[in-house]
Design an enzyme around this catalytic site. Structure first.
Site, mmCIF file in Angstrom:
data_model
loop_
_atom_site.group_PDB
_atom_site.id
_atom_site.type_symbol
_atom_site.label_atom_id
_atom_site.label_comp_id
_atom_site.label_asym_id
_atom_site.label_seq_id
_atom_site.Cartn_x
_atom_site.Cartn_y
_atom_site.Cartn_z
ATOM 1 N N LYS A 189 0.949 -1.344 -0.119
ATOM 2 C CA LYS A 189 0.217 -0.203 -0.060
ATOM 3 C C LYS A 189 1.011 1.065 -0.012
ATOM 4 C CE LYS A 189 -1.665 2.898 2.227
ATOM 5 N NZ LYS A 189 -1.789 4.389 1.881
ATOM 6 N N GLU A 263 8.241 0.901 12.089
ATOM 7 C CA GLU A 263 9.370 1.945 12.072
ATOM 8 C C GLU A 263 8.729 3.134 12.332
ATOM 9 O OE1 GLU A 263 12.285 4.195 12.354
ATOM 10 O OE2 GLU A 263 11.985 4.287 10.078
ATOM 11 N N CYS A 297 12.802 10.439 9.564
ATOM 12 C CA CYS A 297 12.519 10.242 11.001
ATOM 13 C C CYS A 297 13.903 10.292 11.685
ATOM 14 C CB CYS A 297 12.272 8.455 10.901
ATOM 15 S SG CYS A 297 11.008 7.910 9.904
ATOM 16 N N GLU A 399 7.703 14.925 17.784
ATOM 17 C CA GLU A 399 8.354 15.116 16.553
ATOM 18 C C GLU A 399 7.486 16.056 15.648
ATOM 19 O OE1 GLU A 399 7.473 11.507 13.985
ATOM 20 O OE2 GLU A 399 9.628 11.404 13.470
HETATM 21 C C1 UN1 Z 1 13.738 7.750 7.402
HETATM 22 O O1 UN1 Z 1 13.565 8.825 7.421
HETATM 23 O O2 UN1 Z 1 12.436 7.028 7.604
HETATM 24 O O3 UN1 Z 1 19.346 7.479 7.460
HETATM 25 C C2 UN1 Z 1 14.471 7.044 6.651
HETATM 26 C C3 UN1 Z 1 18.606 8.392 6.676
HETATM 27 C C4 UN1 Z 1 18.220 7.794 5.156
HETATM 28 C C5 UN1 Z 1 16.796 6.930 5.486
HETATM 29 C C6 UN1 Z 1 15.831 7.551 6.523
HETATM 30 N N1 UN1 Z 1 18.929 6.815 4.719
HETATM 31 O O4 UN1 Z 1 18.664 9.504 7.049
#
Ligand code: UN1
Length: 511
Positions: A189, A263, A297, A399
């Site tokens: 999805k 995640e 993230c 966040e």
């Molecule tokens: C994310 O933000 O979910 O390490 C992934 C990093 C990238 C991946 C981020 N290679 O910032």
């Protein structure tokens, strides 16, 4: 359901290319008969494409296809599965430029970063395809004589993959490729703001020769996502996205005892020690905080700076941030693109207001939505820095997922470590120092899944495990070989060739 980004686009131009779902090896419309627009967040008059608004019926068809293909794919030898995935890596590499431009257009990140995103998918595909000739199990001595013991990986079955907007090709690849190499069939999805990049990936899979039914793509927002999570034939859900949604998924999936890998959010921090190379720390912090407009993230959303160098760091950092060129990611001069949609822009701006009005931190630069001239058709926010931030302020705890960072002063390394660890997330952390003792102490004490020394909190590589502690995840790791533990289950095998009944734990073994 249309997002704000899509809703605004409804009024836009008519003759737009229509894309389809991919179910059982066919490109098909949604049975809903409805569509949503995928628009460029830098210019909402630019409609990238029209995608099916899928529903539970579409998901049922996709899961049925994945189910019918499951045995054939599971019994295809893993090295053969890997061969197809190596083809896929080559197709992705060949199309890198086109996929990059299309990603920037639908997601907004600058071309260089979109290229990095496609590259991450290519790297992941090459690396994980290599596992097709490993997928190591192990043998171990048995307790009894004339008995053999070993352990092998088996696929889990049908996997539902739910992906976010911020890494439109890399994150789907992190899930899809290991699922496939382990012998699972999948329903993906796609992120509703970035469906084209997922579609490009699935199309490349089709070209690479992945058999009918093994991979299925369903577009849309929450309805198909919820249907996938609720489907009893789906054995595993792998989700990247917000902590709120992740927890709901985990609750629902628990009712069917599904495997769930999550995640989720982060509130990552860089520690800048008094002995750090300040210019290098400034550059790293700019990249970590404002790369991908802070929509990672792993974004460096807190900068925890030693009091002895605080003033100097803030001055240099703010001066550098003020120079950042905000604009359309398709323009090669742009350093910071738009944020993904109207809702995100409002949420981020809301946090800036909280920082000013409730937390009462010092707004060192930025703070505004940009909506004049070249910015009038997109979702742009000035790169924003708060200084004199206290660790428990909301802007230092929650966040924000946008181009906003908070600078927090500290006096001792242990105090800095407590600040970094003092949030509900645990994805990534970093320390700038020239002192090996301090670096190792921090590496030991920072309770995050990823930790950097002398670089920012972003930039993970595909052959190391990726994921976080506490509110960031539920104990799984993507990437590396560790991801195989998500997409396969262990089967222990005992072979007794003694020709008689031998009872483990009970029979005495003669020496
Ligand atoms: C994310 O933000 O979910 O390490 C992934 C990093 C990238 C991946 C981020 N290679 O910032």
């Amino acid at each position: 359901m249309a997002t704000a980004k899509q809703a605004k686009a409804k009024a836009a131009k008519p003759s737009v290319k229509k894309y389809s779902n991919y179910i059982n090896g066919e490109w098909v419309k949604s049975s809903s008969g409805e569509w949503f627009d995928n628009v460029n967040p830098a210019d909402t008059s630019d409609v990238v494409g029209r995608f099916p608004s899928s529903n539970a019926e579409d998901v049922n068809a996709a899961v049925a296809a994945a189910k019918s293909a499951a045995k054939r794919w599971r019994l295809t030898p893993a090295p053969k599965r890997a061969e197809i995935l190596f083809n896929l890596a080559q197709i992705l590499a060949k199309n890198k430029d086109v996929f990059t431009r299309e990603m920037t257009r639908e997601m907004g990140k600058v071309l260089k970063e979109a290229g990095g995103d496609v590259q991450e998918a290519i790297d992941c595909t090459y690396y994980t395809a290599g596992e097709g000739r490993r997928l190591h199990g192990f043998t171990t001595p048995a307790e009894m004589k004339d008995k053999f013991a070993m352990c092998v990986r088996q696929p889990v079955g049908i996997c539902g993959l739910i992906t976010p907007f911020n890494f439109p090709m890399a994150i789907p690849s992190w899930k899809l490729i290991p699922a496939l190499v382990c012998g699972n069939t999948v329903v993906l999805k796609s992120g509703e703001d970035v469906p084209l990049s997922s579609l490009n990936l699935i199309k490349a899979c089709e070209q690479a020769g992945i058999p009918q039914g093994v991979i299925n793509l369903v577009n849309g927002a929450s309805e198909p996502g919820a249907a996938l999570v609720g489907h009893t034939d789906v054995r595993l859900i792998s989700f990247t996205g917000s902590t709120t949604t992740g927890k709901l998924i985990a609750e629902q999936a628990a009712r069917d005892n599904k495997i769930v890998s999550l995640e989720m959010g982060g509130k990552n921090a860089i520690i800048v020690m008094d002995d750090a190379d300040i210019d290098n720390a400034v550059e790293g912090s700019v990249w970590g905080a404002f790369g991908t407009s802070g929509q990672r993230c792993t974004a460096s959303s807190r900068l925890v700076v030693h009091k002895k160098v605080y003033k100097k760091f803030v001055e240099k950092f703010v001066a550098r941030v003020k120079q950042l060129r905000v604009g359309n990611g398709l323009d090669p001069r742009t350093e910071v693109g738009p944020v993904i949609n109207h809702r995100a822009m409002e949420k981020i701006h809301g946090y800036i207001e909280i920082g000013k009005m409730i937390d009462k931190a010092t707004l060192a630069c930025g703070g505004n939505i940009l909506n004049k001239g070249e910015y009038s058709k997109g979702y742009f926010i000035e790169p924003t820095v708060f200084s004199d931030v206290k660790p428990k302020m909301r802007i230092a705890q929650e966040e924000i997922f946008g181009p906003v960072t908070s600078i927090i002063p500290f006096s001792t390394l242990d105090e800095a470590i407590d600040i970094v660890n003092g949030v509900s997330y645990g994805l990534s952390s970093a320390i700038y120092t020239q002192d090996v003792n301090q670096a190792f102490h921090a590496m030991q004490e920072l309770y995050t899944g990823i930790c950097y020394v002398n670089s920012a909190t972003i930039g993970a590589e595909v052959h190391l495990p990726f994921g976080g502690t506490k509110g960031t995840g539920n104990g799984h790791r993507e990437a590396g070989t560790q991801v195989l533990d998500i997409f396969s289950e262990w089967k222990s095998l005992y072979i007794d060739y003694s020709g008689k009944l031998q009872k483990a734990q009970i029979d005495e073994v003669e020496i």
